[in-house]
Design a protein around this motif. Structure first.
Motif, PDB file in Angstrom:
ATOM      1  N   VAL A 115      56.291  36.973  20.522  1.00  0.00           N
ATOM      2  CA  VAL A 115      55.091  36.538  19.815  1.00  0.00           C
ATOM      3  C   VAL A 115      53.937  37.443  20.221  1.00  0.00           C
ATOM      4  N   GLU A 116      53.160  37.886  19.274  1.00  0.00           N
ATOM      5  CA  GLU A 116      51.967  38.677  19.546  1.00  0.00           C
ATOM      6  C   GLU A 116      50.731  37.881  19.133  1.00  0.00           C
ATOM      7  N   GLY A 117      49.611  38.121  19.840  1.00  0.00           N
ATOM      8  CA  GLY A 117      48.355  37.489  19.463  1.00  0.00           C
ATOM      9  C   GLY A 117      48.201  36.063  19.930  1.00  0.00           C
ATOM     10  N   GLY A 118      48.972  35.631  20.933  1.00  0.00           N
ATOM     11  CA  GLY A 118      48.843  34.290  21.462  1.00  0.00           C
ATOM     12  C   GLY A 118      47.652  34.165  22.402  1.00  0.00           C
ATOM     13  N   PRO A 119      47.405  32.951  22.955  1.00  0.00           N
ATOM     14  CA  PRO A 119      46.285  32.756  23.873  1.00  0.00           C
ATOM     15  C   PRO A 119      46.494  33.518  25.173  1.00  0.00           C
ATOM     16  N   ALA A 120      45.379  33.862  25.835  1.00  0.00           N
ATOM     17  CA  ALA A 120      45.451  34.618  27.083  1.00  0.00           C
ATOM     18  C   ALA A 120      44.369  34.140  28.039  1.00  0.00           C
ATOM     19  N   THR A 121      44.653  34.214  29.332  1.00  0.00           N
ATOM     20  CA  THR A 121      43.685  33.900  30.375  1.00  0.00           C
ATOM     21  C   THR A 121      43.349  35.178  31.132  1.00  0.00           C
ATOM     22  N   PRO A 122      42.230  35.199  31.881  1.00  0.00           N
ATOM     23  CA  PRO A 122      41.880  36.417  32.619  1.00  0.00           C
ATOM     24  C   PRO A 122      42.982  36.805  33.614  1.00  0.00           C
ATOM     25  N   PRO A 123      43.492  38.032  33.550  1.00  0.00           N
ATOM     26  CA  PRO A 123      44.584  38.445  34.446  1.00  0.00           C
ATOM     27  C   PRO A 123      44.042  38.939  35.786  1.00  0.00           C
ATOM     28  N   PRO A 124      44.896  39.059  36.794  1.00  0.00           N
ATOM     29  CA  PRO A 124      44.474  39.702  38.045  1.00  0.00           C
ATOM     30  C   PRO A 124      44.023  41.135  37.791  1.00  0.00           C
ATOM     31  N   ALA A 125      43.107  41.606  38.630  1.00  0.00           N
ATOM     32  CA  ALA A 125      42.588  42.962  38.492  1.00  0.00           C
ATOM     33  C   ALA A 125      43.701  43.981  38.688  1.00  0.00           C
ATOM     34  N   VAL A 126      43.705  45.001  37.862  1.00  0.00           N
ATOM     35  CA  VAL A 126      44.708  46.060  37.961  1.00  0.00           C
ATOM     36  C   VAL A 126      44.340  46.998  39.105  1.00  0.00           C
ATOM     37  N   PRO A 127      45.295  47.340  39.980  1.00  0.00           N
ATOM     38  CA  PRO A 127      44.993  48.293  41.055  1.00  0.00           C
ATOM     39  C   PRO A 127      44.770  49.688  40.508  1.00  0.00           C
ATOM     40  N   PRO A 128      44.186  50.583  41.287  1.00  0.00           N
ATOM     41  CA  PRO A 128      44.076  51.980  40.853  1.00  0.00           C
ATOM     42  C   PRO A 128      45.430  52.520  40.416  1.00  0.00           C
ATOM     43  N   GLY A 129      45.418  53.390  39.416  1.00  0.00           N
ATOM     44  CA  GLY A 129      46.653  53.855  38.795  1.00  0.00           C
ATOM     45  C   GLY A 129      47.449  54.812  39.656  1.00  0.00           C
ATOM     46  N   PRO A 130      48.640  55.186  39.165  1.00  0.00           N
ATOM     47  CA  PRO A 130      49.528  56.040  39.966  1.00  0.00           C
ATOM     48  C   PRO A 130      48.931  57.403  40.285  1.00  0.00           C
ATOM     49  N   GLY A 131      48.025  57.880  39.445  1.00  0.00           N
ATOM     50  CA  GLY A 131      47.411  59.170  39.724  1.00  0.00           C
ATOM     51  C   GLY A 131      46.515  59.173  40.943  1.00  0.00           C
ATOM     52  N   SER A 132      46.120  57.978  41.407  1.00  0.00           N
ATOM     53  CA  SER A 132      45.247  57.878  42.580  1.00  0.00           C
ATOM     54  C   SER A 132      46.022  57.767  43.881  1.00  0.00           C
ATOM     55  N   GLY A 133      47.353  57.592  43.796  1.00  0.00           N
ATOM     56  CA  GLY A 133      48.155  57.369  44.992  1.00  0.00           C
ATOM     57  C   GLY A 133      48.627  58.655  45.641  1.00  0.00           C
ATOM     58  N   THR A 134      49.344  58.493  46.757  1.00  0.00           N
ATOM     59  CA  THR A 134      49.886  59.621  47.497  1.00  0.00           C
ATOM     60  C   THR A 134      51.364  59.385  47.764  1.00  0.00           C
TER      61      THR A 134
END
Length: 271
Positions: A115-134
């Motif tokens: 199903v697309e377009g259903g209800p949503a709640t605020p998600p947890p914050a996304v960590p910095p992306g893979p380009g920022s890692g080591t």
């Protein structure tokens, strides 16, 4: 890499009822060169579950039980629809060591409607992306098979650094030759690493193998990278808990948990 080493498994036989594979050395886990990391077998079982499930559905929950070491050898994986339904469907899998005819792992996979377009709640914050890692070197004492088969991008923590960790992962080889990863297969090949990424103990003195894993997904992952924000909790007993928030580069995907068997290395005689 070349030949069979371009995949975690080599397909030997495929029938409507089962798939027979041979594991390559890239499936080997950190504890032993002859026993697989939990990720590839979980991805393999999810692949077999998808073969028998309604193709219009998505994975809601995947639970696997590791009944013993999964050998780096010949395996048969089978899946059956345990609970058909108009809206949801339960598929059960089992993985058998063909050298001993012993079931070494099993899984249960719940599928729900797409199903697309259903209800949503605020998600947890996304960590910095893979380009920022080591990148990090494999710690001494850990077998390199699976660890070298994964591309790691560490945002916080490290395998050799006890404590919570945030890491992005993507498999270098295919699951099976000539077949692209599905989003869920790729995620399940990675999430079993949450307990190692967030190790709370010195790996030279302790083992903390998980006997099972459960992943709850709120949507299908997208893209090549799987992000884990993981933490391990110990309470002075032989049991631990590793939990992780799961991400792709677009946002929150779900959560995973693992029960851990915690033992001093000097006392280990088997599961």
């Amino acid at each position: 890499m070349s030949g069979a080493q371009e995949s975690f498994y080599v397909l030997e036989e495929v029938t409507p009822d089962a798939t027979v594979v041979t594991a390559t050395s890239q499936t080997a886990g950190p504890w032993s060169a002859t026993a697989q990391h939990g990720g590839p077998p979980m991805a393999l079982m999810s692949r077999e579950a998808a073969r028998v499930a309604d193709p219009g559905r998505v994975v809601m929950r995947f639970t696997a039980d590791l009944l013993g070491p999964v050998p780096v050898g010949r395996l048969r994986v089978q899946a059956t629809v345990a609970r058909p339904g108009r809206s949801v469907e339960l598929v059960e899998c089992r993985l058998t060591d063909l050298d001993t005819d012993r079931v070494v792992a099993r899984a249960a996979c719940w599928f729900g409607p797409r199903v697309e377009g259903g209800p949503a709640t605020p998600p947890p914050a996304v960590p910095p992306g893979p380009g920022s890692g080591t990148t990090r070197a494999t710690p001494p004492g850990w077998s390199p098979g699976y660890l070298d088969a994964i591309e790691w991008s560490w945002v916080d923590g490290a395998l050799e650094q006890p404590g919570p960790a945030t890491v992005w992962m993507r498999p270098r080889p295919a699951l099976v030759p000539g077949e692209p990863w599905t989003p869920v297969e790729r995620l399940l090949a990675c999430v079993d690493s949450a307990s190692g990424a967030s190790a709370a103990l010195d790996v030279a003195r302790w083992q903390f193998m998980n006997t099972e894993l459960t992943a709850h997904l709120v949507r299908e992952p997208d893209g090549e990278w799987v992000g884990l924000r993981a933490e391990t909790t110990l309470a002075g007993t032989a049991v631990g808990l590793a939990a992780a928030e799961l991400f792709d580069e677009h946002g929150f995907v779900g959560r995973s948990t693992q029960s851990l068997l915690v033992r001093p290395t000097s006392q280990i005689t088997g599961r």
